[in-house]
Design a protein around this motif. Sequence first.
Motif, PDB file in Angstrom:
ATOM      1  N   SER A   3       9.367  -0.987 -69.059  1.00 30.91           N
ATOM      2  CA  SER A   3       9.668   0.435 -68.892  1.00 30.91           C
ATOM      3  C   SER A   3       8.673   1.297 -69.667  1.00 30.91           C
ATOM      4  O   SER A   3       8.239   2.356 -69.185  1.00 30.91           O
ATOM      5  CB  SER A   3      11.094   0.730 -69.369  1.00 30.91           C
ATOM      6  N   ILE A   4       8.301   0.836 -70.858  1.00 32.01           N
ATOM      7  CA  ILE A   4       7.315   1.585 -71.643  1.00 32.01           C
ATOM      8  C   ILE A   4       5.971   1.605 -70.922  1.00 32.01           C
ATOM      9  O   ILE A   4       5.273   2.632 -70.876  1.00 32.01           O
ATOM     10  CB  ILE A   4       7.183   0.971 -73.049  1.00 32.01           C
ATOM     11  N   ALA A   5       5.596   0.447 -70.341  1.00 34.32           N
ATOM     12  CA  ALA A   5       4.336   0.393 -69.595  1.00 34.32           C
ATOM     13  C   ALA A   5       4.370   1.352 -68.410  1.00 34.32           C
ATOM     14  O   ALA A   5       3.379   2.039 -68.118  1.00 34.32           O
ATOM     15  CB  ALA A   5       4.083  -1.039 -69.125  1.00 34.32           C
ATOM     16  N   SER A   6       5.509   1.411 -67.726  1.00 34.62           N
ATOM     17  CA  SER A   6       5.639   2.348 -66.602  1.00 34.62           C
ATOM     18  C   SER A   6       5.576   3.796 -67.079  1.00 34.62           C
ATOM     19  O   SER A   6       5.024   4.674 -66.404  1.00 34.62           O
ATOM     20  CB  SER A   6       6.960   2.100 -65.873  1.00 34.62           C
ATOM     21  N   LEU A   7       6.150   4.043 -68.272  1.00 31.88           N
ATOM     22  CA  LEU A   7       6.103   5.390 -68.838  1.00 31.88           C
ATOM     23  C   LEU A   7       4.664   5.803 -69.126  1.00 31.88           C
ATOM     24  O   LEU A   7       4.272   6.955 -68.878  1.00 31.88           O
ATOM     25  CB  LEU A   7       6.943   5.433 -70.116  1.00 31.88           C
ATOM     26  N   VAL A   8       3.876   4.860 -69.634  1.00 30.42           N
ATOM     27  CA  VAL A   8       2.463   5.141 -69.889  1.00 30.42           C
ATOM     28  C   VAL A   8       1.761   5.500 -68.587  1.00 30.42           C
ATOM     29  O   VAL A   8       1.007   6.484 -68.512  1.00 30.42           O
ATOM     30  CB  VAL A   8       1.782   3.927 -70.554  1.00 30.42           C
ATOM     31  N   ALA A   9       2.031   4.718 -67.528  1.00 33.23           N
ATOM     32  CA  ALA A   9       1.393   4.991 -66.239  1.00 33.23           C
ATOM     33  C   ALA A   9       1.821   6.345 -65.680  1.00 33.23           C
ATOM     34  O   ALA A   9       1.020   7.058 -65.059  1.00 33.23           O
ATOM     35  CB  ALA A   9       1.722   3.872 -65.257  1.00 33.23           C
ATOM     36  N   SER A  10       3.087   6.705 -65.924  1.00 32.17           N
ATOM     37  CA  SER A  10       3.582   7.969 -65.365  1.00 32.17           C
ATOM     38  C   SER A  10       2.917   9.182 -66.001  1.00 32.17           C
ATOM     39  O   SER A  10       2.893  10.268 -65.414  1.00 32.17           O
ATOM     40  CB  SER A  10       5.102   8.059 -65.548  1.00 32.17           C
ATOM     41  N   ARG A  11       2.363   9.035 -67.209  1.00 35.51           N
ATOM     42  CA  ARG A  11       1.674  10.150 -67.863  1.00 35.51           C
ATOM     43  C   ARG A  11       0.380  10.528 -67.127  1.00 35.51           C
ATOM     44  O   ARG A  11      -0.202  11.590 -67.399  1.00 35.51           O
ATOM     45  CB  ARG A  11       1.347   9.797 -69.318  1.00 35.51           C
ATOM     46  N   PHE A  12      -0.074   9.630 -66.245  1.00 35.53           N
ATOM     47  CA  PHE A  12      -1.307   9.885 -65.503  1.00 35.53           C
ATOM     48  C   PHE A  12      -1.002  10.111 -64.030  1.00 35.53           C
ATOM     49  O   PHE A  12      -1.774   9.742 -63.152  1.00 35.53           O
ATOM     50  CB  PHE A  12      -2.280   8.706 -65.666  1.00 35.53           C
ATOM     51  N   GLU A  13       0.141  10.722 -63.769  1.00 33.73           N
ATOM     52  CA  GLU A  13       0.559  10.948 -62.383  1.00 33.73           C
ATOM     53  C   GLU A  13      -0.461  11.789 -61.618  1.00 33.73           C
ATOM     54  O   GLU A  13      -0.759  11.515 -60.447  1.00 33.73           O
ATOM     55  CB  GLU A  13       1.927  11.640 -62.374  1.00 33.73           C
ATOM     56  N   GLU A  14      -1.018  12.806 -62.257  1.00 34.65           N
ATOM     57  CA  GLU A  14      -1.976  13.680 -61.577  1.00 34.65           C
ATOM     58  C   GLU A  14      -3.235  12.910 -61.181  1.00 34.65           C
ATOM     59  O   GLU A  14      -3.773  13.083 -60.083  1.00 34.65           O
ATOM     60  CB  GLU A  14      -2.340  14.857 -62.482  1.00 34.65           C
ATOM     61  N   THR A  15      -3.700  12.043 -62.095  1.00 33.98           N
ATOM     62  CA  THR A  15      -4.889  11.243 -61.795  1.00 33.98           C
ATOM     63  C   THR A  15      -4.644  10.342 -60.593  1.00 33.98           C
ATOM     64  O   THR A  15      -5.474  10.260 -59.679  1.00 33.98           O
ATOM     65  CB  THR A  15      -5.275  10.394 -63.022  1.00 33.98           C
ATOM     66  N   VAL A  16      -3.486   9.645 -60.588  1.00 33.45           N
ATOM     67  CA  VAL A  16      -3.174   8.713 -59.502  1.00 33.45           C
ATOM     68  C   VAL A  16      -2.981   9.461 -58.194  1.00 33.45           C
ATOM     69  O   VAL A  16      -3.374   8.988 -57.119  1.00 33.45           O
ATOM     70  CB  VAL A  16      -1.924   7.877 -59.853  1.00 33.45           C
ATOM     71  N   SER A  17      -2.389  10.660 -58.263  1.00 33.58           N
ATOM     72  CA  SER A  17      -2.165  11.419 -57.029  1.00 33.58           C
ATOM     73  C   SER A  17      -3.473  11.878 -56.404  1.00 33.58           C
ATOM     74  O   SER A  17      -3.574  12.008 -55.177  1.00 33.58           O
ATOM     75  CB  SER A  17      -1.266  12.628 -57.335  1.00 33.58           C
ATOM     76  N   HIS A  18      -4.516  12.125 -57.216  1.00 35.16           N
ATOM     77  CA  HIS A  18      -5.814  12.527 -56.691  1.00 35.16           C
ATOM     78  C   HIS A  18      -6.613  11.324 -56.179  1.00 35.16           C
ATOM     79  O   HIS A  18      -7.352  11.443 -55.202  1.00 35.16           O
ATOM     80  CB  HIS A  18      -6.634  13.257 -57.773  1.00 35.16           C
ATOM     81  N   ILE A  19      -6.485  10.207 -56.883  1.00 34.91           N
ATOM     82  CA  ILE A  19      -7.226   8.999 -56.482  1.00 34.91           C
ATOM     83  C   ILE A  19      -6.193   7.877 -56.303  1.00 34.91           C
ATOM     84  O   ILE A  19      -5.902   7.111 -57.227  1.00 34.91           O
ATOM     85  CB  ILE A  19      -8.284   8.607 -57.538  1.00 34.91           C
TER      86      ILE A  19
END
Length: 495
Positions: free
Chosen positions: A343-359
Motif C-alpha cells: 500500500s505504501i508503494a502504491s501511495l508513492v506511485a499515486s503521488r506521480f499521478e500527473e506524470t503517469v497521466s501525461h505519459i
Amino acid sequence: MAEQTTIAETAVPVVIPRRLDPEDAQLALQELQAILKRQEVVDALAQRQHESEDEDGSNLLEGMLQRQHEDEIRQIVNTLHPADIAFILESLPVQQRQAVWQLVSQEHDADVLLEVEDWVRESLIASMDHEDLIAATGAMDADEIADLAPDLPPDVISEVQKGLTDAERAQLVAAMGYPEDTVGAIMDFDMVRVREDVTLEVVLRYLRRLHELPDHTDQIFVVDRDDQLRGTLSLSRLLLSEPETLVNAVMEPDVLSLNPMDPDIDAANAFERYDLVSAPVVDEQGRLIGRVTIDEVVDVLQEDSHEQELSRAGLQEEDIFAPVLAALRNRAPWLLVNLCTASIASLVASRFEETVSHIVILAFLMSIVAGIGGNSGNQTMTMIIRAMATGRVTGANIAQLVKRELQVTFLVGACGSLVAATFAWVISDSYAVAGVMMAAMVGNMLIGAALGVLIPLLRDRFGKDPAVGSSVLLTFATDSLGFFLFLGLATVFLL
C-alpha cells in the motif's frame, strides 16, 4: 577402559527393513492412497446400506472389507524402513495418517517417531495411549528420549526415567538441560572409549566383546582415568598397526572437540570443513561427555536450510494438511505486513499521478524497474545470509562486501538496462523514456543490492534471525524506491 552402557550378550536375528528410493516411496504412497480411497468408498456404501433393511448383512460385508484393507496396509508399511514410513505419514491428511499409524507395528514406533517432522510427531503422539508411549520410548537411548521430550506428556517422561539406569538417567537429564540448536541437544552418548596405556591387541579384544559398534564409529576416543580426552584412535590405524603397539604411540593427540553449548550449526560447518564422520564433545574441564555424528549433522543442515527458506517468506513450518485456521495464523501476519508495504508503494506511485497521466506508457514500465530491483536484492541477500550462516561475514569485511556487491550489481544492471531500454524505446518510440528506464533500473538494482547486504546484517546486529521476513522488507524498499526513482526521473526529464 570404559565400559559400554549396554552390551548385548547374544546375537538376535534382525529383520532388515526394506529401503526405498524416492520413486519406490512414491509408488508405495500411491498404493496406500488407493487402498484408503477404496475404504472410503466402502464406508460410503455401508452408510447407505444402514438405511435399508439389510443392516446386519452390510455390517458384515463392511467389516470383512475393512479388515482386508487393514491387512493390505500392514503388509505394505511394516516391511518399509522407518524413514519411508515417516515419509508416507507426512504425505497423508490427518485422518488417513492416524488410520495408517494405528496399523504400524509397535516395533517401528520409536524409530518412526524419531524420523518424522515435528509437526507430524505431535499428532502421532497425541493419538497414542500411555502404554504405547511407554513401550516406544522405553526402547530409546537417552539422547533420543531427550529429542522427543518436548512432545511427550510429563507422566510418560517420569515413567520412562524409572526404567533407566542411574547413568542413563543422568544422561537424559543432561541432554534435556541443553538448549535447542546447541551441540548438547544433538550429541550421542553411545561411544567407545579406551585408555592410552594399553596395547592395540587389548583394544581389539575389547571390541570383539561388543555385540556391535555404535553407528558411525570411525574412531575410538582415548581418555585417562578421569575421562579427560587425550586423543583419538582411528579404526584404520587400529587395524593396520602392530597389535603390541601402545595406543598412545598411534593415537592422534590433535583433536577437534566441541563444547555442548556451541551452536549446532557451528558443529555442522566444522564437519563440512574437515570432512568429519564424528567428533567428541567435552565439557569445560575437558572431560569426554559425548560425541556428534554425521547423521545428526545432516539433519541440522537440512533443518537449517528449510528454516531459512520459510523464514525469508515470514513463515514457520506447518502441517501441509493442518486445519485452515492453523494455517491462517501462520501465514496471515507477514501477509498483512506485505499488504501494508504494498500500500505504501502504491501511495508513492499515486503521488506521480500527473506524470503517469501525461505519459501513460510509464504505468507499464515501472513494474519492471521494481521487479528487477527486488530480484537483484534477493540474489545479494541469499548470498549474504548463506555467508553469515557459515561464519564468513565479520565486522572487518562488511564494507568490502557492500562494495563488491555494488560493483557486481552495477555491471549486471548496465547490461540488463540496455535490454530494458531497448524494450522501452520499441514500445514508446522515445529515446528519453528509454534513458529514464535505463537510469532507474540501474539505480534500483543498486538500492536492492545495498539493502540485500544491510537488512540481514542489521537484523543480526539486533539479535534477530537475519532470514525472517527479509524478502518482505526488501520488496517493500525496492518497490517504493523503484517507483519513486523511475517516476521522479520521468517527472524531471520527460515533462
